[in-house]
Structures are given as C-alpha cells and as structure tokens.
Design an enzyme around this catalytic site. Structure first.
Site, mmCIF file in Angstrom:
data_model
loop_
_atom_site.group_PDB
_atom_site.id
_atom_site.type_symbol
_atom_site.label_atom_id
_atom_site.label_comp_id
_atom_site.label_asym_id
_atom_site.label_seq_id
_atom_site.Cartn_x
_atom_site.Cartn_y
_atom_site.Cartn_z
ATOM 1 N N LYS A 132 17.704 -20.717 13.380
ATOM 2 C CA LYS A 132 18.481 -20.541 12.143
ATOM 3 C C LYS A 132 19.732 -19.716 12.417
ATOM 4 C CE LYS A 132 14.168 -20.528 9.486
ATOM 5 N NZ LYS A 132 14.045 -21.728 8.655
ATOM 6 N N CYS B 207 8.248 -24.199 1.651
ATOM 7 C CA CYS B 207 7.203 -23.341 2.224
ATOM 8 C C CYS B 207 7.079 -22.032 1.459
ATOM 9 C CB CYS B 207 7.450 -23.050 3.706
ATOM 10 S SG CYS B 207 7.396 -24.499 4.724
ATOM 11 N N GLN C 42 16.021 -15.562 7.335
ATOM 12 C CA GLN C 42 17.182 -16.065 6.583
ATOM 13 C C GLN C 42 18.314 -15.047 6.522
ATOM 14 O OE1 GLN C 42 17.654 -19.083 5.500
ATOM 15 N NE2 GLN C 42 15.597 -19.893 5.791
ATOM 16 N N ASP D 259 10.885 -9.802 7.355
ATOM 17 C CA ASP D 259 11.077 -11.181 7.817
ATOM 18 C C ASP D 259 12.575 -11.483 7.705
ATOM 19 O OD1 ASP D 259 11.465 -13.900 7.938
ATOM 20 O OD2 ASP D 259 9.906 -14.405 6.480
ATOM 21 N N HIS E 205 7.807 -16.484 2.191
ATOM 22 C CA HIS E 205 7.575 -17.769 2.871
ATOM 23 C C HIS E 205 6.101 -17.818 3.296
ATOM 24 C CE1 HIS E 205 7.875 -20.628 6.294
ATOM 25 N NE2 HIS E 205 8.991 -21.059 5.744
HETATM 26 N N1 PMP Z 1 10.461 -16.821 6.850
HETATM 27 C C1 PMP Z 1 11.480 -17.348 6.171
HETATM 28 C C2 PMP Z 1 12.108 -16.568 5.055
HETATM 29 C C3 PMP Z 1 11.947 -18.616 6.515
HETATM 30 O O1 PMP Z 1 12.963 -19.159 5.840
HETATM 31 C C4 PMP Z 1 11.335 -19.321 7.578
HETATM 32 C C5 PMP Z 1 11.786 -20.711 7.977
HETATM 33 N N2 PMP Z 1 11.978 -21.600 6.891
HETATM 34 C C6 PMP Z 1 10.287 -18.710 8.258
HETATM 35 C C7 PMP Z 1 9.882 -17.461 7.868
HETATM 36 C C8 PMP Z 1 9.575 -19.391 9.382
HETATM 37 O O2 PMP Z 1 10.434 -19.560 10.467
HETATM 38 P P1 PMP Z 1 9.980 -20.471 11.699
HETATM 39 O O3 PMP Z 1 9.514 -21.770 11.123
HETATM 40 O O4 PMP Z 1 11.224 -20.605 12.504
HETATM 41 O O5 PMP Z 1 8.907 -19.737 12.418
#
Ligand code: PMP
Length: 412
Positions: free
Chosen positions: A227, A365, A204, A201, A124
């Site tokens: 999430k 993203c 998910q 990270d 991401h």
């Molecule tokens: N890493 C992953 C794999 C994600 O899916 C996301 C959110 N789409 C993030 C990081 C970023 O999370 P946040 O926007 O809640 O900081």
C-alpha cells in the site's frame, strides 16, 4: 477556493498507461493496493539480475552483498518511521502477519483470563480476528470502543473503557473503510496512563502522512509495503526494543536460532528471532525503493495533493442525488466511501469498471463497521499520489452514468 497542488507523476507508473475495457484506466483502488513505480520494479529485477544470494549465512561475496542490501532496507524503514534502532524493525509478510506475530508472541506470553484488549469499532478484520484467536487461547476478552455517525471515536467513552484490566489497545491509524484519521497520540497517552500497551495498524497511514514513532510512542506499529508503492508479500512490524527482546519466538526454523540440539534450542536476538527461514529479500529491497520514491516526492506534498482530490470528490459526489457519504470525520486521509439509494455497491462498482474506473465495492474487510451503519457495503474511491483531477472527473461522470442507467434523476 481550494488550492490545487498538482503532482504529475503518473508517467512513473507503467501500468497507468494501459487501457482497461478500452478506456483510460482511472485507478482509485489504492486503499486495496497501490501501483508500483518503475524504480520499485527495477529494484526487484536488478536484485535478481545482479545481487541474488541467500543472506546471513554465506561466506561468499554475493551473500554478503545481498545481506548488506537487505539490512540497508531495515535502516531505510527505521529512518522512515523515525524509530530509535534498526533492531526494532521486523520484516513480515505484511500488516496481517505483523499483528498475528504480536498476538501469538507477546499476547500468549502476557495475557491471561480476565485481561482485556480494547479495539475500536472501525478495525479491519486483520486487527480483530488475531485477537479473537488469542482470546480463545488465553481467556482474555475483547472490548470495542464505539464511534459516532461521523466515524470518529467517542474519546470520552474510549477513556472510560480503559481500566487496570486493559493490557493492550489496538487501533487503526487510518480507517480503510471510512478514511478517519484516529487521534493515535492521544490514545497512546491515555493507554499508557492506564498501564496498557498500544498496537497501531498503520496499513492505511504510511503512504499518506509522515509517521514519527518516537513522537507517537506506541509499542507496536504495523504496515504493508504494497500500500506504499512497494511489492506484495512484505511488510513491517515495529516493536519497542525492550518488548521485542523479551518476546518469545512464534515461528521456528533457520536464521532465528543461536544453537540447536534435539533436546533444545537457543534463539537469536530480535529482530532475527522473528524472521525464521529465508525471508523475502527482493521484497525488502523493493519496499525500500518504494519508501525512497515516496520520500523523493515528499509526504507533505502527497498529503496536500490527496486532500485536494478528496475534497473535490467529496464535494462533487455528495452533490449527486441519493448519495450518502459513509464517514465524515473531521480528519480524513484520501478515502471516500459512499452508498447510493437504489444501487447496490457491487452494481455501481461493475458499471464504473466498464468506464475504466477502478474502485472497491463491498465491506472492505471491516464487516462490523458496515453493521454499525446498517449497510451491506460501500463504494470506496481511494486516492494516491498519481491520481489527478481528471480521475475525479471520470469518477463523477461514471457515477452519473450509473445513476442514469438506474433511472435516478437529478433534482430539478
Ligand atoms: N489494516 C488495514 C487498515 C488495512 O486497510 C489492511 C489492508 N486492506 C490491512 C490491515 C491488512 O493488510 P494486508 O492485507 O496487507 O496484510
């Protein structure tokens, strides 16, 4: 035949009862954020109704009470992740801030020109851009481990990319664009063997499988409460105790100091050192309520249920004409990404929306992975514990309707 684990929990989520565009809401955008159960909504409003005060500084009863609730949230997160100590849990705004914290604190203190950070091709943006900023500041370099067409890391190449220059590896536990579950235990073992630290990270992952950080042995783990059926604006950085204690502060202010003069300041121990200013107290309490909710349902049941929905949706969507699945890893969490010949993902998302079916359309993203597959984006359906077979049926019917609108015929 696929067994059918049923979790009938939609009634716990008030928003799922509201119609959208005159249709029953079929919410399949859980990878972006999950809906909130009443217990989470109540935990936040109860806090403001009954317990609100600033924490860590008051001598009065209400302040101590609010502090107790906030610190109990830390203990809930520790137990949820099976971390060793409460002080390994830092509260942040979410995954993004957690990763930036590691980059700007640990990274600036430990990396120099010639050092390498190993990422994967499916990260991401929030697990890419903070490392680019750090590399501009330190002269360290990013390397990217490749993936195959299925969306799995090529582990031989991964291992070959580790060298004495590798100081840190960063990997998504579960890819938000592909659903791939990465072999994080093996990555930790390989990286530690090469003398590198590991940041996982978990954005998910945490809502879909149980996580045991003592078993995984990573150095840092990041996730967002939103999430995980909790509020927005709150999340967690786990860091091993000895690492956090040795890291310099990254934001200065109240609550993170021991003493301050105009000449110099001394800093509190971790985690307070990394929680400058009044934190999101209600958010921590809401996050803990979200964790309690998930644990009361049971992560094993959630995982089995979501896997069932994923398998069903995969079968039915891939049987439609002109569909190409993006990501077919052997181990996936509840994410189905696909493209359809002749329909742009945004058009597909818009037509599905008119049917009350909420999915995500775009690059998620994760632009580099879209480039890897040579596509502008995908349609992504992502599952949560409250989804049902009816949601899969609604998704498939809406995709068929889009195909009919675009004149795409079933092969006869
Ligand atoms: N890493 C992953 C794999 C994600 O899916 C996301 C959110 N789409 C993030 C990081 C970023 O999370 P946040 O926007 O809640 O900081």
């Amino acid at each position: 035949a696929i067994s059918q684990p049923i979790l009938d929990l939609a009634h716990d989520f008030p928003i799922l009862a509201r119609p959208v565009r005159g249709k029953r809401l079929c919410y399949l955008d859980n990878g972006a954020t999950t809906q909130k159960p009443l217990s989470v909504i109540r935990a936040e409003s109860d806090f403001y109704e009954q317990s609100n005060a600033n924490i860590h500084r008051g001598v009065h009863w209400l302040s101590q009470h609010a502090t107790d609730l906030y610190e109990a949230g830390r203990a809930t997160v520790r137990a949820f992740l099976n971390a060793s100590h409460d002080d390994e849990i830092v509260f942040t705004r979410g995954t993004t801030e957690s990763i930036n914290l590691v980059a700007q604190s640990w990274g600036r203190a430990n990396l120099k020109a010639g050092d390498e950070i190993l990422l994967t091709g499916m990260e991401h943006h929030s697990n890419i851009v903070p490392w680019q900023l750090l590399c501009h500041q330190t002269g360290a370099q990013i390397k990217v481990a490749p993936i195959d067409d299925r969306g799995e890391l090529l582990m031989d190449q991964y291992e070959a990319m580790l060298s004495p220059r590798t100081r840190l590896v960063c990997v998504a536990h579960v890819s938000n664009a592909l659903g791939t579950v990465n072999p994080v235990d093996e990555i930790v073992r390989l990286a530690h063997g090469a003398g590198a630290r590991v940041l996982v990270d978990g954005a998910q992952a945490v809502a879909h499988q149980s996580v045991d950080l003592q078993a995984m042995d990573c150095d840092f783990y990041a996730f967002s409460a939103h999430k995980l059926y909790g509020p927005t604006g709150i999340g967690v950085l786990y860091g091993k105790r000895e690492l956090l204690q040795a890291m310099p502060p990254w934001q200065g202010g109240g609550d993170m100091i021991l003493t301050v003069s105009f000449e110099n300041s001394t800093y509190a121990d971790a985690p307070q050192r990394f929680e400058a200013g009044t934190p999101n107290i209600a958010g921590v309490i809401g996050m803990a309520a979200g964790i309690d909710y998930v644990l009361s349902v049971g992560l094993d049941r959630i995982a089995a249920h979501e896997q069932h929905l994923l398998d069903l949706a995969t079968q039915e969507i891939s049987a439609l004409p002109g569909v190409r699945l993006i990501g077919a890893a052997r181990k996936k969490a509840g994410i189905l990404s696909f493209v359809i010949d002749g329909i742009h993902p945004h058009d597909l998302g818009t037509i599905l929306d008119s049917e009350g079916v909420a999915i995500r359309a775009g690059h998620h993203c994760a632009m580099p992975i879209m480039t890897r597959y040579g596509i502008p984006g995908t349609a992504r359906a992502s599952f949560a514990l409250y989804n049902s077979v009816d949601d899969v049926t609604a998704l498939v019917a809406a995709v068929r309707k889009a195909q009919a609108l675009f004149g795409i015929q079933e092969a006869s």
